[in-house]
Write a protein that holds these residues in place. Structure first.
Motif, mmCIF file in Angstrom:
data_model
loop_
_atom_site.group_PDB
_atom_site.id
_atom_site.type_symbol
_atom_site.label_atom_id
_atom_site.label_comp_id
_atom_site.label_asym_id
_atom_site.label_seq_id
_atom_site.Cartn_x
_atom_site.Cartn_y
_atom_site.Cartn_z
ATOM 1 N N HIS A 155 4.385 -14.225 -4.040
ATOM 2 C CA HIS A 155 3.997 -14.620 -2.868
ATOM 3 C C HIS A 155 5.164 -14.580 -1.443
ATOM 4 N N HIS A 156 6.346 -13.981 -1.787
ATOM 5 C CA HIS A 156 7.060 -14.060 -0.852
ATOM 6 C C HIS A 156 7.240 -12.459 -0.126
ATOM 7 N N TYR A 157 7.557 -12.596 1.167
ATOM 8 C CA TYR A 157 7.854 -11.209 2.019
ATOM 9 C C TYR A 157 6.916 -10.438 2.188
ATOM 10 N N LEU A 158 5.761 -11.143 2.441
ATOM 11 C CA LEU A 158 4.226 -10.452 2.871
ATOM 12 C C LEU A 158 4.595 -9.749 4.290
ATOM 13 N N ASP A 159 5.303 -10.582 4.942
ATOM 14 C CA ASP A 159 5.642 -10.108 6.350
ATOM 15 C C ASP A 159 6.478 -8.765 6.488
ATOM 16 N N VAL A 160 7.160 -8.358 5.374
ATOM 17 C CA VAL A 160 7.628 -6.901 5.099
ATOM 18 C C VAL A 160 6.646 -5.946 4.653
ATOM 19 N N PHE A 161 6.278 -6.404 3.374
ATOM 20 C CA PHE A 161 5.586 -5.584 2.557
ATOM 21 C C PHE A 161 4.012 -5.234 3.188
ATOM 22 N N GLY A 162 3.746 -6.093 4.121
ATOM 23 C CA GLY A 162 2.435 -5.823 4.834
ATOM 24 C C GLY A 162 2.462 -4.715 5.848
ATOM 25 N N MET A 163 3.629 -4.514 6.382
ATOM 26 C CA MET A 163 3.611 -3.364 7.196
ATOM 27 C C MET A 163 3.511 -2.134 6.933
ATOM 28 N N HIS A 164 3.691 -1.803 5.685
ATOM 29 C CA HIS A 164 3.311 -0.614 5.013
ATOM 30 C C HIS A 164 1.974 -0.238 5.414
#
Length: 294
Positions: free
Chosen positions: A283-292
């Motif tokens: 559940h960590h780093y959705l802010d980064v992964f979601g940019m994809h």
């Protein structure tokens, strides 16, 4: 190696063995920028795989100018962040200056007027950007500090940079998960001092807002408030969490005492991750992964 100072501290640095600094033209750079956190992710576009992730805690930043200056100071020494060779660069700003307009009503020349209805937009110190969420037929209008945008213009003159708001990768991720239900579903992205709550129904965005929080009780207050206003039942309706909280945190314990069906979310599918990233909580780093997916 990135230096640390009394403003920035690196807390995560993951680099896959396949990362090649000579191949930046085949990589995308994703940056999530906020007052108390800056994250950097790298995707190998040929393999559709996250191969690098860095996370920095930020403290003692009191003005937008100071934050931009420290960002420039730290990453000017980074081996590749300000390289012009990236295939694509995306930067998501984390602030409360955003709003949504149905794309059928959106007029580009009126973007500042739309935003001013929802927040205190400062035209002298902020620059307006937009992002169209095609799947929900809405335009996200937001601002970024000119101090930050000017750094990129100086560091990489002529290089196109795609600006996003924090809510853009969160919404894009929820849409990508493809969960469609006639029931309202509440999703949350938790950060150190802020909370983003989103409600989806039938693949459409019904609610999205950011709240400033200081204590676990503040977070709980906004969870309960939004659930009440949206007629969601803490005894039955599911809440899915992403962000900077752990299973044994005071906030998660408090939420579980009031919301029966609360769970952590997972990483977005249809992109792969270095085995070193796989070791992190899902559940960590959705802010980064979601940019994809933006």
């Amino acid at each position: 190696m990135v230096k640390e100072n009394n403003h920035y501290r690196q807390v995560v640095k993951i680099t896959d063995e396949s990362f090649d600094p000579q191949q930046l033209h085949a990589y995308n750079l994703y940056i999530s920028y906020g007052r108390d956190r800056v994250r950097v992710g790298v995707v190998d576009t040929d393999r559709n795989k996250f191969i690098s992730l860095e996370d920095y805690q930020v403290s003692h930043i009191y003005t937008p100018l100071q934050g931009a200056q420290v960002f420039n100071e730290v990453f000017s020494g980074h081996p590749y962040v300000f390289s012009p060779d990236w295939h694509q660069i995306k930067l998501a700003v984390n602030n409360h200056n955003f709003t949504f307009i149905p794309d059928t009503l959106f007029e580009a020349d009126a973007a500042a007027d739309y935003l001013s209805l929802n927040c205190d937009f400062d035209a002298d110190h902020e620059k307006i950007f937009t992002y169209k969420h095609t799947s929900i037929e809405a335009v996200n209008i937001f601002s970024a500090d000119k101090y930050l945008t000017q750094i990129w213009e100086r560091q990489l003159p002529g290089k196109e940079l795609k600006y996003l708001h924090l809510t853009c990768p969160l919404i894009a991720s929820l849409l990508h998960y493809g969960e469609r239900t006639s029931e309202k579903r509440l999703y949350a992205y938790v950060q150190n001092k802020s909370l983003c709550l989103l409600i989806m129904q039938e693949g459409k965005l019904e609610f999205c807002n950011l709240f400033q929080c200081s204590t676990p009780e503040d977070f709980l207050y906004f969870f309960v408030l939004v659930m009440q206003e949206q007629k969601l039942n803490p005894e039955h309706d599911r809440v899915t969490l992403w962000g900077d909280l752990e299973h044994d945190s005071a906030l998660f314990t408090l939420l579980r005492s009031y919301i029966r069906n609360v769970q952590f979310g997972s990483r977005p599918p249809d992109v792969s991750y270095s085995y070193k990233i796989e070791d992190l909580f899902q559940h960590h780093y959705l802010d980064v992964f979601g940019m994809h997916f933006c």
